[in-house]
Design an enzyme around this catalytic site. Structure first.
Site, PDB file in Angstrom:
ATOM      1  N   LYS A  85     -49.845  24.923  11.899  1.00  0.00           N
ATOM      2  CA  LYS A  85     -49.975  23.451  11.450  1.00  0.00           C
ATOM      3  C   LYS A  85     -50.773  23.075  10.331  1.00  0.00           C
ATOM      4  O   LYS A  85     -50.988  22.067   9.814  1.00  0.00           O
ATOM      5  CB  LYS A  85     -50.197  22.578  12.597  1.00  0.00           C
ATOM      6  CG  LYS A  85     -49.010  22.601  13.799  1.00  0.00           C
ATOM      7  CD  LYS A  85     -49.692  21.503  14.993  1.00  0.00           C
ATOM      8  CE  LYS A  85     -49.021  21.988  16.139  1.00  0.00           C
ATOM      9  NZ  LYS A  85     -47.399  21.940  16.281  1.00  0.00           N
TER      10      LYS A  85
ATOM     11  N   ASP B  96     -58.048  20.426  22.673  1.00  0.00           N
ATOM     12  CA  ASP B  96     -56.923  20.770  21.964  1.00  0.00           C
ATOM     13  C   ASP B  96     -57.102  20.341  20.455  1.00  0.00           C
ATOM     14  O   ASP B  96     -56.915  19.252  20.379  1.00  0.00           O
ATOM     15  CB  ASP B  96     -55.718  20.429  22.487  1.00  0.00           C
ATOM     16  CG  ASP B  96     -54.338  20.740  21.921  1.00  0.00           C
ATOM     17  OD1 ASP B  96     -54.521  21.132  20.941  1.00  0.00           O
ATOM     18  OD2 ASP B  96     -53.097  20.432  22.505  1.00  0.00           O
TER      19      ASP B  96
ATOM     20  N   GLN C 116     -54.048  19.160  16.617  1.00  0.00           N
ATOM     21  CA  GLN C 116     -53.548  18.289  15.468  1.00  0.00           C
ATOM     22  C   GLN C 116     -54.658  17.949  14.684  1.00  0.00           C
ATOM     23  O   GLN C 116     -54.620  17.324  13.442  1.00  0.00           O
ATOM     24  CB  GLN C 116     -53.192  16.902  16.352  1.00  0.00           C
ATOM     25  CG  GLN C 116     -51.615  17.157  17.033  1.00  0.00           C
ATOM     26  CD  GLN C 116     -50.379  17.353  15.938  1.00  0.00           C
ATOM     27  OE1 GLN C 116     -50.535  17.229  14.650  1.00  0.00           O
ATOM     28  NE2 GLN C 116     -49.586  18.294  16.588  1.00  0.00           N
TER      29      GLN C 116
ATOM     30  N   HIS D 210     -50.244  17.166  24.933  1.00  0.00           N
ATOM     31  CA  HIS D 210     -49.169  18.165  24.729  1.00  0.00           C
ATOM     32  C   HIS D 210     -48.862  19.160  25.839  1.00  0.00           C
ATOM     33  O   HIS D 210     -49.747  19.272  26.541  1.00  0.00           O
ATOM     34  CB  HIS D 210     -49.559  18.817  23.503  1.00  0.00           C
ATOM     35  CG  HIS D 210     -48.476  19.721  22.981  1.00  0.00           C
ATOM     36  ND1 HIS D 210     -47.802  20.966  23.636  1.00  0.00           N
ATOM     37  CD2 HIS D 210     -47.481  19.574  21.881  1.00  0.00           C
ATOM     38  CE1 HIS D 210     -46.770  21.565  22.884  1.00  0.00           C
ATOM     39  NE2 HIS D 210     -46.693  20.481  21.797  1.00  0.00           N
TER      40      HIS D 210
ATOM     41  N   CYS E 263     -42.713  17.159  23.264  1.00  0.00           N
ATOM     42  CA  CYS E 263     -43.519  17.895  24.097  1.00  0.00           C
ATOM     43  C   CYS E 263     -44.722  17.081  24.774  1.00  0.00           C
ATOM     44  O   CYS E 263     -45.812  17.671  24.945  1.00  0.00           O
ATOM     45  CB  CYS E 263     -44.152  19.175  23.572  1.00  0.00           C
ATOM     46  SG  CYS E 263     -42.924  20.380  22.839  1.00  0.00           S
TER      47      CYS E 263
END
Lengths: 165, 409
Positions: free
Chosen positions: B224, B198, B201, B122, B366
């Site tokens: 999220k 990261d 997600q 991202h 993104c």
């Protein structure tokens, strides 16, 4: 999908499926300008050739994007071909008027609304022809930028063509 | 095992209609909807104990401070962090990555140093490094992505040699690809590098174990994972946080300030300048409780089954007209589906689907370097979460079929 038919009028789909003046022109002598919509990745490339009399004698469109941006570019190219630079600028103002009047109505910022009023007068005096089909776009505010992308790119191309003289 | 049948009814927004149709919310990789429990927890905080934290000596100030620190402890347990002091609250995952780049990066990366990211990151795990690279002349290396949506690790040993930091996503926000973080962590450590992950997600959808993955940093965001906007987390091992310089300066992050200078507070407060997002932390704590009650194993099972159903349904219904990017094996991916529909631009798809109450995202998500590798300027993305079910997928397939007909030549 009846409300969608306001957006995707038959003439828009026709220009999307069979874009007019699609291609490239050698630059120079033509000017080449690019426009991007960073939100959705739409991209329009305008190749513009203005002769010594100040008439647009050739225009070509490249790039990729949604049906609204690409059909607007196609219709724009057909509308300004053979027109003088002054007439093309008048058409840009008229088309943006068609879009921004409604932007004002749905709560666009004050400055755009004021420009819209000025452009409204312009719209009344310039025949937009097929371009009127894009009027439905204003009911879908997020798509207005798709419709105006090629016109802003043309505006830039006209300015560059001017400065070449 | 299995999720409660009435789960959707616990999300007030999912009870509304859009264009007179039941809403089909398929954009959870973008942001998730919130259960009533999270909304109530935040309201209750404001209604009963709102006060500034770490300052007041009165009853509600103590309760507000406890609420903030309890939320921190819950989140630490949720990712199996050994110590709640390792959980730093940030505005979102993007700010967490910037904190990492600014505070750790500025102290540890200089001209000539190299770091390694991947092509499926991202922008939040690309741009902070570009900014640092522009300032300090560090070298940014890229792990390539294979056409099947997996990282291409064939050259990993060469790429990782000499880097000081590896920073990769645990799950692609475009392709749903689940990366083998443990393997990358082992490779990084074998080469003397640290590894940042990261988890934006991954953390909402899979049981997360920072110790099991053997990583050094984890960034993720609250909104999220059923929590509110405005709160994210940077987790890092305590000895790393202790050694890092502060990020933003101001109140809360200091022990003392004189006309000559300041001394920094202890971790994690050293990195939390100014009044923190207390209500949001409380909301995130409630979200973590909600997910824990459902069970992350049950969530994984639900999403894997729904992934298989989605791939099957879309391919059967749309056949040659649809191309779904990313791994084809449901067990190797999260429930994120980026696809291209023949002859219809993503922006038009999203518009047409909206008329059927189906919410999907169109664009580059993104992740422009990844789309560039895949050779597509834009895609449409449907992404699922705990509250989605087969009826949502049926509505998606139906709307896509109608959309394809509408734009057919």
């Amino acid at each position: 999908m009846s409300s969608l038919d306001d957006l995707y009028r038959e003439v828009i789909l026709d220009h999307y499926r069979s874009p007019r003046n699609r291609g490239e022109l050698p630059a120079p002598p033509a000017v080449r300008t690019e426009g991007f919509n960073p939100l959705c990745g739409d991209e329009v490339v305008v190749y513009l050739q203005v002769n010594d009399e100040g008439t647009i004698d050739a225009i070509a469109i490249g790039g990729q994007g949604c049906s609204i941006s690409q059909s607007s570019a196609s219709m724009m190219s057909a509308a300004v071909k053979g027109k003088t630079v002054a007439e093309a600028r008048q058409l840009i103002r008229a088309f943006k008027g068609l879009m921004s009047i409604h932007e004002g109505e749905i709560g666009g910022d004050g400055s755009e609304a004021e420009q819209g009023i000025a452009a409204e007068a312009e719209t009344a005096t310039v025949a937009l022809g097929d371009l009127e089909a894009l009027k439905g776009v204003v009911k879908f505010p997020v798509r207005i930028k798709c419709a105006t992308l090629s016109w802003n790119t043309l505006d830039q191309a006209l300015t560059e063509a001017d400065s070449q003289d | 095992m299995g999720l409660p049948a009435d789960l959707k009814s616990r999300f007030p927004l999912l009870q509304r209609t859009v264009h007179d149709q039941p809403i089909r919310y398929l954009d959870s990789a973008n942001t998730s909807q919130k259960p009533q429990a999270v909304i109530d927890a935040m309201s209750r905080y404001y209604e009963t104990i709102n006060a500034n934290v770490h300052r007041g000596s009165y009853e509600i100030a103590v309760q507000a401070t406890d609420a903030l620190e309890n939320a921190r402890a819950k989140i630490a347990r949720f990712i199996n962090a050994p110590d709640p002091r390792e959980v730093v609250f940030t505005k979102n995952a993007t700010e967490a990555m910037n904190l990492l780049a600014r505070a750790w990066g500025s102290a540890n990366l200089g001209a000539g140093d190299a770091m390694l990211i991947s092509e499926m990151e991202h922008h939040a795990n690309i741009v902070p490094w570009h900014m640092l690279a522009a300032e300090r002349g560090i070298e940014l290396r890229w792990i390539p992505v294979r056409p099947d949506g997996h990282l291409d690790l064939t050259e990993l040993d060469r790429l990782i040699d000499g880097v000081k930091l590896v920073s990769v996503t645990a799950m692609s926000n475009v392709l749903g690809t689940l990366n083998d973080v443990r393997r990358l962590a082992d490779a990084a450590h074998a080469h003397g590098a640290l590894i940042a992950v990261d988890g934006s997600q991954f953390v909402p959808h899979r049981a997360t174990d920072v110790q099991g993955m053997d990583i050094d940093f984890l960034a993720f965001t609250g909104h999220k994972l059923l929590g509110p906007t405005g709160i994210g987390v940077l987790w890092a091992r305590s000895e790393i946080l202790e050694a890092m310089p502060p990020f933003l300066g101001g109140g809360e992050m200091i022990l003392s300030v004189t006309k000559e200078g300041f001394t920094t507070n202890e971790i994690p407060w050293k990195f939390e300048a100014g009044t923190p997002m207390v209500a949001e932390a409380v909301g995130l704590g409630a979200a973590v409780d909600f997910l824990t009650d459902l069970g992350m194993e049950a969530i994984q099972q639900h999403e894997t089954e729904l992934t298989a159903y989605t791939l099957r349904t879309l391919n059967e219904r749309l056949g040659e007209r649809i191309t779904i990017h990313g791994p084809s094996e449901p067990g190797q991916r999260g429930a994120v589906f980026s696809f291209v529909l023949e002859a219809v631009h993503p922006h038009d798809i999203a518009q047409v689907l909206d008329q059927s109450g189906v919410c999907v995202r169109a664009g580059h998500h993104c992740a422009k370097p990844l789309l560039s590798t895949l050779g597509i300027p834009a895609s449409t993305r449907a992404s699922l979460y705990v509250y989605n079910d087969e009826s949502d997928i049926d509505a998606l397939a139906e709307a896509l079929d109608a959309c394809s007909d509408y734009f057919a030549l």
